[in-house]
Motif scaffolding. Structure first.
Motif, PDB file in Angstrom:
ATOM      1  N   SER A  39      -4.309   8.720 -10.862  1.00 21.14           N
ATOM      2  CA  SER A  39      -4.712   7.681  -9.898  1.00 21.14           C
ATOM      3  C   SER A  39      -3.502   7.164  -9.123  1.00 21.14           C
ATOM      4  CB  SER A  39      -5.373   6.520 -10.629  1.00 21.14           C
ATOM      5  OG  SER A  39      -4.383   5.809 -11.352  1.00 21.14           O
ATOM      6  N   GLY A  40      -2.321   7.277  -9.746  1.00 23.28           N
ATOM      7  CA  GLY A  40      -1.120   6.701  -9.133  1.00 23.28           C
ATOM      8  C   GLY A  40      -0.834   5.302  -9.660  1.00 23.28           C
ATOM      9  N   GLY A  41      -1.831   4.694 -10.313  1.00 26.52           N
ATOM     10  CA  GLY A  41      -1.622   3.393 -10.947  1.00 26.52           C
ATOM     11  C   GLY A  41      -1.434   2.268  -9.941  1.00 26.52           C
ATOM     12  N   PRO A  42      -1.113   1.064 -10.434  1.00 29.25           N
ATOM     13  CA  PRO A  42      -1.013  -0.105  -9.550  1.00 29.25           C
ATOM     14  C   PRO A  42       0.183  -0.052  -8.596  1.00 29.25           C
ATOM     15  CG  PRO A  42      -0.361  -0.670 -11.797  1.00 29.25           C
ATOM     16  CD  PRO A  42      -0.905   0.719 -11.849  1.00 29.25           C
ATOM     17  N   PHE A  43       1.152   0.818  -8.864  1.00 28.47           N
ATOM     18  CA  PHE A  43       2.374   0.835  -8.044  1.00 28.47           C
ATOM     19  C   PHE A  43       2.482   2.092  -7.180  1.00 28.47           C
ATOM     20  CE2 PHE A  43       3.913  -1.565 -11.991  1.00 28.47           C
ATOM     21  CZ  PHE A  43       3.447  -2.781 -11.487  1.00 28.47           C
ATOM     22  N   ARG A  44       1.347   2.713  -6.916  1.00 31.90           N
ATOM     23  CA  ARG A  44       1.356   3.923  -6.079  1.00 31.90           C
ATOM     24  C   ARG A  44       1.981   3.607  -4.721  1.00 31.90           C
ATOM     25  NH1 ARG A  44      -2.383   5.918  -2.320  1.00 31.90           N
ATOM     26  NH2 ARG A  44      -3.765   4.187  -2.771  1.00 31.90           N
ATOM     27  N   GLY A  45       2.926   4.462  -4.297  1.00 24.73           N
ATOM     28  CA  GLY A  45       3.557   4.271  -2.988  1.00 24.73           C
ATOM     29  C   GLY A  45       4.733   3.301  -3.013  1.00 24.73           C
ATOM     30  N   PHE A  46       4.992   2.656  -4.151  1.00 20.78           N
ATOM     31  CA  PHE A  46       6.105   1.700  -4.237  1.00 20.78           C
ATOM     32  C   PHE A  46       7.444   2.437  -4.158  1.00 20.78           C
ATOM     33  CE2 PHE A  46       4.686  -2.578  -6.188  1.00 20.78           C
ATOM     34  CZ  PHE A  46       3.478  -2.537  -5.525  1.00 20.78           C
ATOM     35  N   THR A  47       8.430   1.769  -3.540  1.00 23.79           N
ATOM     36  CA  THR A  47       9.798   2.292  -3.535  1.00 23.79           C
ATOM     37  C   THR A  47      10.516   1.789  -4.782  1.00 23.79           C
ATOM     38  OG1 THR A  47      10.622   0.330  -2.423  1.00 23.79           O
ATOM     39  CG2 THR A  47       9.911   2.173  -1.010  1.00 23.79           C
ATOM     40  N   HIS A  48      11.695   2.366  -5.043  1.00 23.05           N
ATOM     41  CA  HIS A  48      12.516   1.908  -6.160  1.00 23.05           C
ATOM     42  C   HIS A  48      12.803   0.402  -6.028  1.00 23.05           C
ATOM     43  CE1 HIS A  48      15.376   2.569  -9.441  1.00 23.05           C
ATOM     44  NE2 HIS A  48      16.152   1.696  -8.818  1.00 23.05           N
ATOM     45  N   GLU A  49      13.106  -0.041  -4.822  1.00 27.85           N
ATOM     46  CA  GLU A  49      13.422  -1.461  -4.595  1.00 27.85           C
ATOM     47  C   GLU A  49      12.213  -2.330  -4.946  1.00 27.85           C
ATOM     48  OE1 GLU A  49      14.409   1.016  -2.479  1.00 27.85           O
ATOM     49  OE2 GLU A  49      16.408   0.752  -3.363  1.00 27.85           O
ATOM     50  N   GLN A  50      11.034  -1.886  -4.514  1.00 31.52           N
ATOM     51  CA  GLN A  50       9.827  -2.682  -4.801  1.00 31.52           C
ATOM     52  C   GLN A  50       9.548  -2.753  -6.298  1.00 31.52           C
ATOM     53  OE1 GLN A  50       7.360  -0.363  -2.015  1.00 31.52           O
ATOM     54  NE2 GLN A  50       6.618  -2.326  -1.221  1.00 31.52           N
ATOM     55  N   LEU A  51       9.871  -1.665  -7.009  1.00 29.10           N
ATOM     56  CA  LEU A  51       9.593  -1.643  -8.453  1.00 29.10           C
ATOM     57  C   LEU A  51      10.523  -2.577  -9.233  1.00 29.10           C
ATOM     58  CD1 LEU A  51       8.862   2.092  -9.363  1.00 29.10           C
ATOM     59  CD2 LEU A  51       7.244   0.204  -9.188  1.00 29.10           C
ATOM     60  N   GLN A  52      11.656  -2.929  -8.617  1.00 25.23           N
ATOM     61  CA  GLN A  52      12.618  -3.784  -9.328  1.00 25.23           C
ATOM     62  C   GLN A  52      12.030  -5.143  -9.706  1.00 25.23           C
ATOM     63  OE1 GLN A  52      15.946  -3.501  -6.683  1.00 25.23           O
ATOM     64  NE2 GLN A  52      17.020  -2.083  -8.034  1.00 25.23           N
ATOM     65  N   SER A  53      11.089  -5.618  -8.912  1.00 24.32           N
ATOM     66  CA  SER A  53      10.611  -6.984  -9.151  1.00 24.32           C
ATOM     67  C   SER A  53       9.163  -7.043  -9.636  1.00 24.32           C
ATOM     68  CB  SER A  53      10.766  -7.800  -7.865  1.00 24.32           C
ATOM     69  OG  SER A  53      10.093  -7.133  -6.825  1.00 24.32           O
ATOM     70  N   VAL A  54       8.579  -5.900 -10.058  1.00 22.31           N
ATOM     71  CA  VAL A  54       7.171  -5.970 -10.493  1.00 22.31           C
ATOM     72  C   VAL A  54       7.069  -6.661 -11.863  1.00 22.31           C
ATOM     73  CG1 VAL A  54       6.454  -3.957  -9.158  1.00 22.31           C
ATOM     74  CG2 VAL A  54       7.153  -3.671 -11.562  1.00 22.31           C
ATOM     75  N   THR A  55       5.933  -7.315 -12.076  1.00 18.62           N
ATOM     76  CA  THR A  55       5.750  -8.106 -13.306  1.00 18.62           C
ATOM     77  C   THR A  55       4.866  -7.365 -14.312  1.00 18.62           C
ATOM     78  OG1 THR A  55       3.742  -9.142 -12.480  1.00 18.62           O
ATOM     79  CG2 THR A  55       5.838 -10.249 -11.958  1.00 18.62           C
ATOM     80  N   LEU A  56       4.870  -7.891 -15.538  1.00 19.38           N
ATOM     81  CA  LEU A  56       4.008  -7.358 -16.593  1.00 19.38           C
ATOM     82  C   LEU A  56       2.535  -7.472 -16.174  1.00 19.38           C
ATOM     83  CD1 LEU A  56       3.465  -6.334 -19.473  1.00 19.38           C
ATOM     84  CD2 LEU A  56       3.722  -8.678 -20.283  1.00 19.38           C
ATOM     85  N   GLU A  57       2.177  -8.607 -15.597  1.00 22.28           N
ATOM     86  CA  GLU A  57       0.777  -8.823 -15.195  1.00 22.28           C
ATOM     87  C   GLU A  57       0.339  -7.771 -14.173  1.00 22.28           C
ATOM     88  OE1 GLU A  57       3.023 -11.259 -15.622  1.00 22.28           O
ATOM     89  OE2 GLU A  57       2.019 -12.000 -17.440  1.00 22.28           O
ATOM     90  N   GLN A  58       1.216  -7.476 -13.212  1.00 27.90           N
ATOM     91  CA  GLN A  58       0.883  -6.454 -12.207  1.00 27.90           C
ATOM     92  C   GLN A  58       0.737  -5.079 -12.872  1.00 27.90           C
ATOM     93  OE1 GLN A  58       4.376  -7.430  -9.746  1.00 27.90           O
ATOM     94  NE2 GLN A  58       3.019  -7.297  -7.980  1.00 27.90           N
ATOM     95  N   ALA A  59       1.644  -4.782 -13.808  1.00 28.33           N
ATOM     96  CA  ALA A  59       1.626  -3.467 -14.462  1.00 28.33           C
ATOM     97  C   ALA A  59       0.364  -3.302 -15.308  1.00 28.33           C
ATOM     98  CB  ALA A  59       2.875  -3.290 -15.323  1.00 28.33           C
ATOM     99  N   LEU A  60      -0.157  -4.403 -15.821  1.00 31.17           N
ATOM    100  CA  LEU A  60      -1.335  -4.327 -16.697  1.00 31.17           C
ATOM    101  C   LEU A  60      -2.650  -4.209 -15.913  1.00 31.17           C
ATOM    102  CD1 LEU A  60      -0.429  -6.859 -19.552  1.00 31.17           C
ATOM    103  CD2 LEU A  60      -0.808  -4.395 -19.803  1.00 31.17           C
ATOM    104  N   LYS A  61      -2.566  -4.319 -14.576  1.00 30.71           N
ATOM    105  CA  LYS A  61      -3.791  -4.242 -13.758  1.00 30.71           C
ATOM    106  C   LYS A  61      -3.997  -2.836 -13.220  1.00 30.71           C
ATOM    107  CE  LYS A  61      -4.929  -8.720 -11.909  1.00 30.71           C
ATOM    108  NZ  LYS A  61      -3.820  -9.599 -11.560  1.00 30.71           N
ATOM    109  N   HIS A  62      -4.659  -2.000 -13.997  1.00 29.95           N
ATOM    110  CA  HIS A  62      -4.913  -0.640 -13.512  1.00 29.95           C
ATOM    111  C   HIS A  62      -6.063  -0.662 -12.504  1.00 29.95           C
ATOM    112  CE1 HIS A  62      -5.828   3.627 -13.395  1.00 29.95           C
ATOM    113  NE2 HIS A  62      -4.605   3.817 -13.860  1.00 29.95           N
TER     114      HIS A  62
END
Ligand code: NAD
Ligand code: MG
Length: 386
Positions: free
Chosen positions: A177-200
């Motif tokens: 599916s690509g998950g909740p962070f599909r299309g994210f850049t490395h920079e964008q991934l630096q600040s993602v939260t646990l709550e965001q990661a848990l939202k498939h």
């Protein structure tokens, strides 16, 4: 009347376990639930046992043994505690199929016991094949035991192969599916939260696999799982991102023909097929409507940004205990992320560092997996303590 199929569910209180119980409840004349097990959730285990009346239950958290025992003694249900009890209950003569729905490396030992006892395996616990795929598939061959996949992608491949078992596979495509962070850049991934990661976006699953899906580790583990289930070489396994999660995976045969298995994302279907194969039982699951999905889209995964997928290919190519080390590092790193001790990107960093640092044992025996697993966990813990 046909004899009922005795089922043991390892990890009955989890996402797969509870959905499996829904499947079993729908066909009481076909299934005979023999064993339920849980890690820590004693309350749900007790509730399930009182409802389904299995022969035995296991709570692996020994501190909760008395509570479960007290709740179930009047119902005449055997209660056991501890990790080793899992290995014993799967061997019961009444058990025909063991559904491995527990999470992580903990699934390896009971699965070995179940295969040795000649039980059919319905495999959800992909970590078992990631850690020790060669050992498990060789043992299954030796004991003439079938391993039916529960993972939706692998069930899709298996469903495409029914009637084709003698035709060589040229290639398979595992969809992601690509998950909740599909299309994210490395920079964008630096600040993602646990709550965001848990939202498939498409699936509701246990915490560990949900984080693995966000980091693409899950797809990496599935690539290795597919290698062992279908006897493929690494270059025969490709991953394609498909955000709608309708095409569950595809097989390409040697004449160029491709078969895909499709449907709405619902784990009950692959769980049920693993338990009823080769039959398909009628269900009232919601049906797919083309008009709800006028576009099904596909894109390449970004293996540079989501380095876990690349690490899995590296581990698969390295063979030996490399994938075992990667899996153990990832289990520790994900647990630390869930505990808010590290950032999302640090999961991949720890995995990479661990894989580079733990020696790879070629032609491993069971003891080598146990040692590598412990070594990799200790390595990650030492990094976390710094
Ligand atoms: P979950 O966390 O929801 O449930 C895990 C179950 O295992 C629980 O019953 C828990 O009590 C038990 N458990 C946990 N640790 C244990 C231990 N150390 N010893 C014994 N029991 C333990 O997990 P889940 O999402 O149901 O996933 C289970 C397995 O299925 C995983 O390997 C996962 O990768 C795989 N899987 C899950 C899904 C899904 O949709 N959830 C899809 C495909 C594959
Ligand atoms: Mg999957």
């Amino acid at each position: 009347m046909q004899e009922k199929k005795g089922i043991a569910i390892l990890g009955s209180t989890g996402s797969i376990g509870t959905q499996a119980l829904e499947v079993l409840a729908a066909y009481p004349d076909y299934f005979d639930l023999q064993v339920l097990t849980a890690g820590k959730n004693a309350d749900l285990l007790i509730e399930q046992a009182l409802k389904f009346q299995p022969n035995s239950v296991v709570i692996t958290d020994e501190s909760q043994y008395q509570k479960v025992k007290d709740a179930l003694w009047a119902a005449d249900i055997h209660v056991y505690a501890g990790q080793d009890a899992l290995c014993q209950v799967v061997e019961s003569t009444e058990v025909h199929t063991v559904l491995t729905a527990l999470v992580g490396y903990a699934g390896l030992k009971p699965t070995i016991h179940a295969i040795n006892a000649g039980k059919t395996i319905a495999l959800a616990n992909k970590e078992t094949l990631v850690v020790a795929g060669e050992l498990i598939t060789n043992l299954a061959k030796e004991k003439a035991v079938n391993i039916y996949p529960v993972d939706s992608e692998h069930s899709a491949i298996f469903q495409c192969l029914v009637g084709e078992f003698h035709n060589p596979i040229e290639k398979i495509y595992l969809t992601a599916s690509g998950g909740p962070f599909r299309g994210f850049t490395h920079e964008q991934l630096q600040s993602v939260t646990l709550e965001q990661a848990l939202k498939h976006p498409n699936w509701s699953m246990g915490a560990k696999i949900t984080i693995d899906s966000a980091s693409l580790m899950n797809k990496g583990l599935e690539v290795i799982e597919a290698k062992w289930l279908f006897g493929l070489q690494p270059e025969q396994i490709d991953v394609i991102v498909h955000p709608q999660s309708i095409v569950h995976s595809l097989v390409q045969f040697e004449d160029g023909s491709m078969k895909a298995q499709m449907g709405l994302p619902d784990m009950k279907l692959p769980i049920q097929f693993a338990l009823t194969y080769p039959a398909r039982f009628q269900t009232d699951f919601p049906r797919f409507n083309f008009m709800d999905y006028p576009q099904l889209t596909f894109e390449q995964p970004d293996r540079k940004v989501f380095k876990n997928l690349d690490l899995a290919y590296q581990a698969m190519n390295a063979q030996g205990t490399a994938a075992c080390a990667l899996n153990a590092a990832n289990e520790e790193a994900v647990a630390a992320f869930l505990d808010r001790k590290i950032s999302f990107l640090e999961i991949g960093q720890l995995n990479e560092y661990c894989m580079q640092s733990i020696p790879n044992v070629l032609h491993p025996k069971y003891e080598d997996f146990v040692a590598t697993d412990a070594q990799a966990r200790a390595f990650v813990q030492a990094q976390l303590a710094k």
